[in-house]
Scaffold this motif. Structure first.
Motif, PDB file in Angstrom:
ATOM      1  N   LYS A   1      21.565 131.272 101.356  1.00  0.00           N
ATOM      2  CA  LYS A   1      20.070 130.234 100.092  1.00  0.00           C
ATOM      3  C   LYS A   1      21.789 129.971  99.412  1.00  0.00           C
ATOM      4  O   LYS A   1      21.146 129.562  98.420  1.00  0.00           O
TER       5      LYS A   1
ATOM      6  N   GLU B   1      19.176 124.255  94.845  1.00  0.00           N
ATOM      7  CA  GLU B   1      17.728 123.274  95.924  1.00  0.00           C
ATOM      8  C   GLU B   1      17.475 121.948  95.116  1.00  0.00           C
ATOM      9  O   GLU B   1      17.240 121.306  95.782  1.00  0.00           O
TER      10      GLU B   1
ATOM     11  N   GLU C   1      14.185 120.040  98.478  1.00  0.00           N
ATOM     12  CA  GLU C   1      15.539 120.042  97.518  1.00  0.00           C
ATOM     13  C   GLU C   1      14.934 118.713  96.778  1.00  0.00           C
ATOM     14  O   GLU C   1      15.229 117.902  95.990  1.00  0.00           O
TER      15      GLU C   1
END
Length: 702
Positions: free
Chosen positions: A429, A433, A488
């Motif tokens: 990842k 984010e 997000e």
């Protein structure tokens, strides 16, 4: 008088109430005036603080004992606008919902300090001991705390008890089925009163329950032990230092009857049984292996905090707070192991400056740094496993002007500026984010119509980073291939509340209305490969809430009261719930006292619900096309406690919970079910899972 009011607000809303109460008789004028005015002392009998700008429900020590509330959830679950949701029949996870919002939208504070991490709001909430607690303050609505903008639903502030004299209190009870409670608080007060030290120990156990006798529990075994040491030290006439450390050990074990977690783990072989129940019917006897329905969660929490209050003069004081907490979890979910360590570091520097008789400024900066690291031996065996570890930091600046417009009107205007960063740190990842700057304003208004009627209005914005797969039902159970993330943005909310209170000689009442809208609400689903996916809803979700509380003193010995509540969820919000929330609730209580006897009784009514509106679908028998009932009928529960004062220092008591013995298992459906894909699950929950329980004990001051 206006200056006194501002001073009181400074030390009650900007400084945890426990610090204000630490003032000795020789303290400076500001501290003395706080004690004399008693902004948080004239409590509305049902819990509203009439001298606070914000509407606040208060559960004090006497009510905690009347309810025989062993932990935080027991203590507050009958407060207006508060709902404690049991979301798993095996692991016992509890969610504290405020104003109809979800559990992750509530923030728990300890003496005004946000010590609880993301994970701490799911497990070990039942382990938050009530021994040594003076009161619990519940403030509903976004922006309810300058220190907790993520509290979209509101805040729950647990206030420690201040030592008034040297002594020991022991409160102990035995329940049926080998359950028990033991609470001990020892306190020391020095002769000249600058030093107050307390030690709290609480140990309690709640047994498993298998009401239908099929060999699988509907309510898990819970064992909790807590230790708290607290020191309050006055350093001269202008300084006070508070140090606090706490440790909690909690074990939850749900599933097979007659097995221990040791034997279950020892017998784990990873090979699933062909059949879990006789005739593949969850209402029949369990014949699978013990590990296939076992959920075990071992939790430890460690906390250290320190606060230094310094007064420069009658118009200016500063509070410096530093805190650290560590939440560790070791768990086993039906074959999937999961361990995690969630660490929080917190810093706050707050200033209170009285400009004049009408305005007081509260301003400061706070930092929150949280890191969660998880691991799974079962997950590591998969090449595709992705962990759900994250880093979360917020840096905030805040300013509040408390404006006394007139003796009848007070307004608090507040604004926070925060930089929030959330990063899932697994190698799969990359990038951060969430990295957002958020402006969160808030306004609170209190208007005294006359000596009896008071109006309060509050509007505010809140935000929250959706980070945990515990946020929705059993996101952890299907995590053999890891955790998928599609996050997000921050969740952002707007809320508005109105409360109208009446205080008469015998009758007290408060009407409350609230509306909250949330954008980017977190939701849990699955990828095409069946991996849990944490994502966000595209549409806004909203909920409206209304409640009215009344209490009436029939005479000096007998008082009665009641609360009526209703919640209205839109379709988007309904879709986000894993467990159907309560939509209508009524509570009635009776409090009777004489010189030696005290009787407390509380009845609760929950209205009927259509579970299909919340996405409930399941089957009792595998392969059978007959769906489980989605009609949740209305029901009543009744709790009572009778206390007899043997002497000034010793009381004996006995009581019972859920005396109507209503459980959804005996009156309707088991929480066990098969879903449409043929998978076994344990969360078809809409009613009580624990039946009638009795207890008896004593409360002794030494």
């Amino acid at each position: 008088m206006l200056r006194k009011s501002l001073i009181a607000i400074a030390l009650s809303s900007a400084i945890p109430a426990s610090f204000a109460n630490d003032a000795s008789s020789g303290q400076n004028a500001v501290m003395e005036e706080t004690l004399v005015i008693g902004v948080r002392q004239r409590l509305y009998e049902r819990g509203a603080l009439l001298d606070a700008i914000q509407k606040t429900e208060v559960v004090d020590e006497s009510l905690i004992k009347s309810q025989q509330a062993v932990n935080l959830t027991d203590a507050i679950e009958k407060s207006p606008g508060v709902r404690v949701s049991n979301e798993c029949s095996m692991c016992g996870v509890k969610r504290v919902m405020l104003n109809g919002m979800r559990g992750e939208h509530s923030t728990i504070l300890t003496d005004g300090v946000p010590l609880h991490t993301m994970m701490a709001g799911y497990y070990a909430v039942d382990a938050l001991a009530t021994t040594g607690i003076s009161r619990i303050e519940v403030v509903r609505g976004a922006g309810a705390s300058l220190l907790a903008p993520e509290a979209i639903g509101g805040t729950i502030n647990v206030i420690s008890k201040e030592i008034e004299e040297t002594g020991v209190n022991i409160n102990a009870s035995m329940e049926d089925n080998d359950s028990y409670f033991l609470g001990l608080m020892a306190g020391y007060l020095s002769d000249d009163e600058p030093t107050r030290t307390s030690l709290v120990i609480q140990d309690d156990k709640h047994h498993q329950m298998d009401n239908d006798g099929n060999g699988v529990s509907e309510a898990p075994l819970q064992e909790n032990t807590s230790y708290v040491v607290r020191l309050s030290q006055d350093l001269g006439e202008r300084d006070n230092l508070i140090l606090r450390t706490a440790y909690t050990d909690s074990n939850i074990f749900g599933g097979p009857q007659g097995d221990s977690i040791g034997s279950v783990l020892h017998g784990y072989d990873g090979v699933e049984s062909d059949h879990l129940f006789v005739d593949d019917d969850v209402r029949q006897q369990y014949i699978g292996k013990p590990w296939e329905t076992t959920e075990w969660i071992a939790t430890t929490r460690s906390e250290i905090s320190g606060s230094w209050l310094h007064e420069f003069n009658e118009s200016y004081n500063t509070l410096l707070t530093v805190a650290w907490s560590e939440h560790k979890q070791d768990s086993f979910y039906e074959g999937f192991d999961y361990s995690a360590t969630d660490t929080l570091n917190y810093f706050d520097l707050r200033n209170n400056l009285i400009l004049n008789d009408q305005h007081m400024l509260t301003f400061g900066v706070d930092l929150r740094d949280e890191s969660m690291l998880s691991d799974s031996a079962a997950g590591a065996e998969s090449d595709n496993y992705i962990e759900d570890s994250f880093d979360y930091q917020t840096t905030g600046l805040y300013l509040q002007d408390t404006w006394t417009v007139s003796p009848d009107l007070e307004v608090a205007l507040a604004i926070r500026l925060d930089n929030a960063k959330a990063d899932f740190v697994a190698e799969q990842k990359p990038g951060t984010e969430i990295d957002e700057i958020v402006v969160a304003p808030r306004i609170d208004l209190r208007y005294l119509h006359d000596d009896q009627w008071t109006s309060r209005v509050a509007m505010g914005r809140g935000y929250r980073a959706p980070l945990s797969f515990f946020e929705t039902d059993h996101g952890i159970l299907d995590a053999g291939d890891g955790f998928a993330i599609d996050i997000e943005s921050l969740e952002k909310s707007l809320s508005a509340t109105y409360a109208l209170s009446f205080e008469g000689e015998r009758l007290n009442s408060t009407l409350s209305l609230a509306f909250t809208k949330v954008d980017n609400l977190a939701a849990l689903s699955e990828t095409e490969d069946g991996v849990p996916l944490l994502s966000q809803m595209q549409e806004s979700a909203s909920v409206g809430a209304a409640d009215i509380t009344l209490s009436y003193a029939l005479n000096d010995n007998l008082s009665i009261g009641g609360t009526l509540e209703t919640y209205d969820y839109d379709d988007v919000f309904r879709e986000s719930f894993a467990i159907a929330p309560v939509e209508q609730r009524a509570l009635f209580n009776l409090d009777y006292k004489t010189d030696y006897w005290m009787l407390y009784a509380s009845a609760t009514w929950i209205g009927s619900r259509d579970l299909a509106e919340f996405g409930y679908e399941g089957f009792n028998q595998l392969g059978d096309s007959t769906l489980k009932s989605t009609n949740a009928d209305a029901y009543w529960t009744l709790d009572m406690k009778l206390t007899f004062d043997v002497s000034e220092n010793l009381s004996l008591y006995l009581g019972g919970n859920n005396l109507t013995d209503y459980t959804q298992v005996e009156e309707g459906e088991t929480p066990l079910f098969w879903d449409a894909s043929g998978a076994y699950d344990v969360a078809y929950i809409y009613g009580p899972l624990r039946g009638r329980e009795f207890y008896m004990g004593f409360d002794w001051n030494l």
